[in-house]
Design an enzyme around this catalytic site. Sequence first.
Site, PDB file in Angstrom:
ATOM      1  N   ASP A  11      83.314  87.882   6.380  1.00 56.95           N
ATOM      2  CA  ASP A  11      84.361  88.860   6.052  1.00 56.95           C
ATOM      3  C   ASP A  11      85.400  88.315   5.067  1.00 56.95           C
ATOM      4  OD1 ASP A  11      84.050  91.376   8.070  1.00 56.95           O
ATOM      5  OD2 ASP A  11      83.330  89.541   9.000  1.00 56.95           O
ATOM      6  N   HIS A  13      85.804  89.448   2.001  1.00 64.07           N
ATOM      7  CA  HIS A  13      86.377  90.637   1.342  1.00 64.07           C
ATOM      8  C   HIS A  13      86.929  90.333  -0.054  1.00 64.07           C
ATOM      9  CE1 HIS A  13      86.095  93.648   4.614  1.00 64.07           C
ATOM     10  NE2 HIS A  13      86.148  92.586   5.406  1.00 64.07           N
ATOM     11  N   ASP A  52      80.245  91.407   4.394  1.00 64.94           N
ATOM     12  CA  ASP A  52      81.500  91.721   3.701  1.00 64.94           C
ATOM     13  C   ASP A  52      81.957  90.544   2.847  1.00 64.94           C
ATOM     14  OD1 ASP A  52      81.472  94.255   4.712  1.00 64.94           O
ATOM     15  OD2 ASP A  52      83.065  93.949   6.179  1.00 64.94           O
ATOM     16  N   ASP A  87      79.355  96.280   6.236  1.00 60.04           N
ATOM     17  CA  ASP A  87      79.539  97.710   5.984  1.00 60.04           C
ATOM     18  C   ASP A  87      80.354  97.967   4.721  1.00 60.04           C
ATOM     19  OD1 ASP A  87      81.571  96.490   7.627  1.00 60.04           O
ATOM     20  OD2 ASP A  87      82.461  98.465   7.907  1.00 60.04           O
ATOM     21  N   HIS A  88      81.229  97.036   4.342  1.00 57.16           N
ATOM     22  CA  HIS A  88      82.050  97.237   3.143  1.00 57.16           C
ATOM     23  C   HIS A  88      81.245  97.087   1.860  1.00 57.16           C
ATOM     24  CE1 HIS A  88      86.408  97.528   4.324  1.00 57.16           C
ATOM     25  NE2 HIS A  88      85.832  97.304   5.494  1.00 57.16           N
ATOM     26  N   HIS A 159      75.964  91.912  11.360  1.00 57.91           N
ATOM     27  CA  HIS A 159      77.283  92.470  11.023  1.00 57.91           C
ATOM     28  C   HIS A 159      77.368  93.848  11.674  1.00 57.91           C
ATOM     29  CE1 HIS A 159      80.890  92.611   8.315  1.00 57.91           C
ATOM     30  NE2 HIS A 159      80.755  93.908   8.576  1.00 57.91           N
ATOM     31  N   HIS A 190      81.935  91.283  10.933  1.00 58.94           N
ATOM     32  CA  HIS A 190      82.532  92.602  11.171  1.00 58.94           C
ATOM     33  C   HIS A 190      83.897  92.506  11.853  1.00 58.94           C
ATOM     34  CE1 HIS A 190      82.680  96.900  11.298  1.00 58.94           C
ATOM     35  NE2 HIS A 190      82.649  96.975  12.603  1.00 58.94           N
ATOM     36  N   HIS A 192      87.404  90.659  12.729  1.00 57.02           N
ATOM     37  CA  HIS A 192      88.233  89.754  11.932  1.00 57.02           C
ATOM     38  C   HIS A 192      88.962  88.694  12.748  1.00 57.02           C
ATOM     39  CE1 HIS A 192      88.554  92.386   8.040  1.00 57.02           C
ATOM     40  NE2 HIS A 192      87.312  92.233   8.470  1.00 57.02           N
TER      41      HIS A 192
END
Length: 387
Positions: A11, A13, A52, A87-88, A159, A190, A192
Site C-alpha cells: 500500500d 500508493h 496498491d 483495488d486502487h 489484497h 489493503h 493500512h
Amino acid sequence: MSKTQILHISDTHLGKRQYNLDFREQDVYDTFSQLIDIAIKEHVDGIIHTGDLFDINDPPNKAEIVAIRELKRLKEAGIPFIVIAGDHDSPKKFTAIYPQKILEEFDLIKFLSKPDTPYKLGEITIYGISHVPNVAKERLKELLSRLKPENKKSILLLHQGLKEVLPYEGAWQIQIDDLPKAFSYYALGHFHTRRVFQLDGGRIIEIAGSPDILREEEIEGYEKEGKGATLIDFSGDIPTIQKINIDVRKQYVVTLNTNNLREEIRKLREKYDTNNEKKPIFHIILEGKSIPKNVLMKELQEINNFAPYWRIYKDNTKEKDEKDVKIDLPTDTTIENLIYNYLVKIANFSETEARMIVDIINRADEREYVKEELMKMIGVENDNKKN
C-alpha cells in the site's frame, strides 16, 4: 542452513496527494525510497509487495518515474521485486491494463498475474492473487481452494478485505478459514495498519500496512505499531518476523477549546513545534462555545507558523442563537455594562478581554454616534436619542 530474508511492503500508493498537497505527494515518494534503502542495506533476498503500488490505475508521470528510478536501484542490487495489484491500481475498464505490466516490460518487477504460476525465490515458493472485487468473491474462494504450494516454505500474497479485521457487510471478501492451509505465510495488503495473526503449526498472517499515514483513522495505529516494512526470516522451519520502522511525517488529532483558543494554540505550539524538517499535520476537534467563523479562522491561522497544514476534523462546539440570549440588566445599567455583558455572554470574549475593550472605548472620543452604533450592535435602542 541458508539464511533467506524477504521484505514485505504494501500500500505505497505512489502518486497519492493527501489533501491535494504537493509536499504530501513527495512524502509518499520519500517513504518508498526509504523502503528501498532498507532492502539494500539489509541485503534481503527479495521484496514482496501486496498491492496498491500506485494510488490509481493510471498514475501520474512523476509516480511512474519514481517507481522506475527506485526499482532500478533494486535491480542493480540484484533484489527481485515480486508484486500483485490492489483495488486502487487495478483496471476499472476492460480495455485498461495494470500499471505493473509496464514495469514488468522493463524487467523491473515480477508481476504475479496468474494465481497458479508461482515465483521461486531459492527454496521459497511465492504465489499471488491480485485484488478481486466483491462481485467475484465466490470465484476468489474457488481459486484459493485450488492452491496447493509445492513445498512447506511458501508465501501467499493477497489484497483483500478480511472479515476478522473488517467485519462489516460489503467490506470483506474472505475470512481466515477460506485461506488454503498448506502455506506457511500469508502476506496481506489493503489494510493500512499493521496486524499479525499467529495460526496453528507456526503459520502466520501478516498485514504490513501502508508506510505512510494516508488517512486520519490510521493515526492511532501508527502511534501503537509504527509505519514501515516487515522483515521475514525463513532460515528455520517456521518463519519469524521483525518490524522495521521508517521516518514519516507525523499527524495528530488534537482537541482545542474555543473558550480559551489562544492559550490552547500556544500550548499546542509548545508541545509540537520541533526542529524536525517534516513539520506535523493537525486534525483539529473543536470543543466549547461556537464563535464567529471569521474570528475562529483568524485565531487558527497562528498554527501556520509551526505546521504546514491543519484541518478542522470535527466541530463539536455548541451553537448559540443570539436571538435567544437574554441579558438580565439592572435598571441603572450603563453603556459600559451593556458592552461588557455582550462581549462575555454573546461574543465569547474572556472577562479580561472584555474589560480591556471597554477601557479602550472609554478612552476614545465620546461622540454620541459611537455610543449609538455600539448600542445597535448589542440590540439595545437609545431611548434618549434626539430626532
